[in-house]
Design a protein around this motif. Structure first.
Motif, short mmCIF file in Angstrom:
data_model
loop_
_atom_site.label_atom_id
_atom_site.label_comp_id
_atom_site.label_asym_id
_atom_site.label_seq_id
_atom_site.Cartn_x
_atom_site.Cartn_y
_atom_site.Cartn_z
N ILE A 129 0.68 -1.31 -0.04
CA ILE A 129 -0.20 0.38 0.28
C ILE A 129 0.87 1.17 -0.30
O ILE A 129 1.70 1.22 0.63
CB ILE A 129 -1.36 0.38 1.68
CG1 ILE A 129 -2.05 -0.72 1.23
CG2 ILE A 129 -1.73 1.32 1.43
CD1 ILE A 129 -2.63 -1.20 2.16
N ASN A 159 -3.29 0.24 -3.07
CA ASN A 159 -2.93 -0.90 -2.63
C ASN A 159 -2.61 -1.31 -4.64
O ASN A 159 -3.49 -1.20 -5.25
CB ASN A 159 -4.62 -1.45 -2.49
CG ASN A 159 -4.93 -3.09 -2.07
OD1 ASN A 159 -3.24 -3.70 -1.80
ND2 ASN A 159 -5.67 -3.88 -2.05
N VAL A 208 -8.11 -4.60 0.31
CA VAL A 208 -8.23 -4.47 1.85
C VAL A 208 -9.78 -3.83 2.28
O VAL A 208 -10.43 -2.77 1.24
CB VAL A 208 -7.59 -3.44 2.15
CG1 VAL A 208 -7.15 -2.55 3.43
CG2 VAL A 208 -6.18 -3.80 2.16
N LYS A 247 -7.89 -3.23 -5.09
CA LYS A 247 -6.90 -4.04 -5.40
C LYS A 247 -6.32 -3.52 -6.77
O LYS A 247 -7.41 -3.34 -7.79
CB LYS A 247 -6.76 -5.55 -5.91
CG LYS A 247 -5.59 -6.13 -6.35
CD LYS A 247 -5.93 -7.23 -7.13
CE LYS A 247 -4.41 -7.52 -7.62
NZ LYS A 247 -4.27 -9.48 -8.28
N CYS A 287 -6.52 -3.55 9.46
CA CYS A 287 -6.16 -3.82 7.83
C CYS A 287 -7.03 -4.98 7.81
O CYS A 287 -5.90 -6.28 8.26
CB CYS A 287 -4.87 -3.86 7.46
SG CYS A 287 -4.07 -4.05 5.51
N THR A 318 -5.27 -10.77 4.49
CA THR A 318 -4.71 -9.58 4.97
C THR A 318 -4.99 -9.31 6.17
O THR A 318 -5.68 -9.12 7.47
CB THR A 318 -5.13 -8.62 4.65
OG1 THR A 318 -5.18 -8.36 3.08
CG2 THR A 318 -4.48 -7.27 4.62
N CYS A 346 0.16 -5.39 6.47
CA CYS A 346 -0.30 -3.60 5.56
C CYS A 346 1.26 -2.89 6.50
O CYS A 346 1.55 -2.31 5.73
CB CYS A 346 -1.01 -3.45 5.79
SG CYS A 346 -2.96 -3.84 5.11
#
Length: 147
Positions: A35, A57, A63, A92, A121, A126, A131
């Protein structure tokens, strides 16, 4: 007509340059893996600072929610405020602009913003740790953004 060198080293250098042209560098690959947050604008409005961040991202999945703990410092290096900035969903491979109004702070008095940690996050595969490990920061202003 251009003249070609008969020196082996010159041929190797030209071939190497031709083969690597257009390939991503390691820095670009690293940036694409996580990110990125860019401090894009800061405007003082009615005694408050409106901060604009461009977030992107480039992880394998989207996310659903990203919340970053931030510390604002004045131009002298003193802490002004500790805040949670909720960047909401970061799909994404899509850039998103997020704005945050910081009450009773003038933008011209800010010298640095620290992304102190990742509060949340959430998404498929994830975690806040993933992150945080894959976060890059940049700025277009004279206010430093570090993470």
């Amino acid at each position: 007509m251009p003249r070609l060198s008969t020196q082996p080293w010159a041929l190797c250098l030209a071939l190497s340059a031709a083969l690597t042209q257009g390939l991503p560098t390691q820095a670009q690959e690293a940036k694409q893996a996580g990110i990125s947050i860019e401090l894009n604008a800061a405007q003082t409005r009615e005694g408050h600072c409106l901060l604009s961040f461009l977030a992107e991202n480039q992880m394998e999945t989207g996310v659903d929610q990203a919340v970053f703990e931030t510390v604002l410092f004045d131009t002298e290096g003193q802490v002004v405020q500790l805040s949670l900035f909720d960047f909401q969903a970061l799909p994404k491979a899509r850039a998103r602009l997020r704005q945050f109004q910081v009450q009773d702070v003038l933008c011209e008095n800010l010298g640095r913003i620290l992304v102190n940690g990742v509060e949340a996050c959430e998404g498929v595969d994830t975690t806040p740790e993933i992150c945080a490990a894959n976060l890059t920061t940049s700025t277009r202003l004279n206010i430093e953004l570090v993470g």
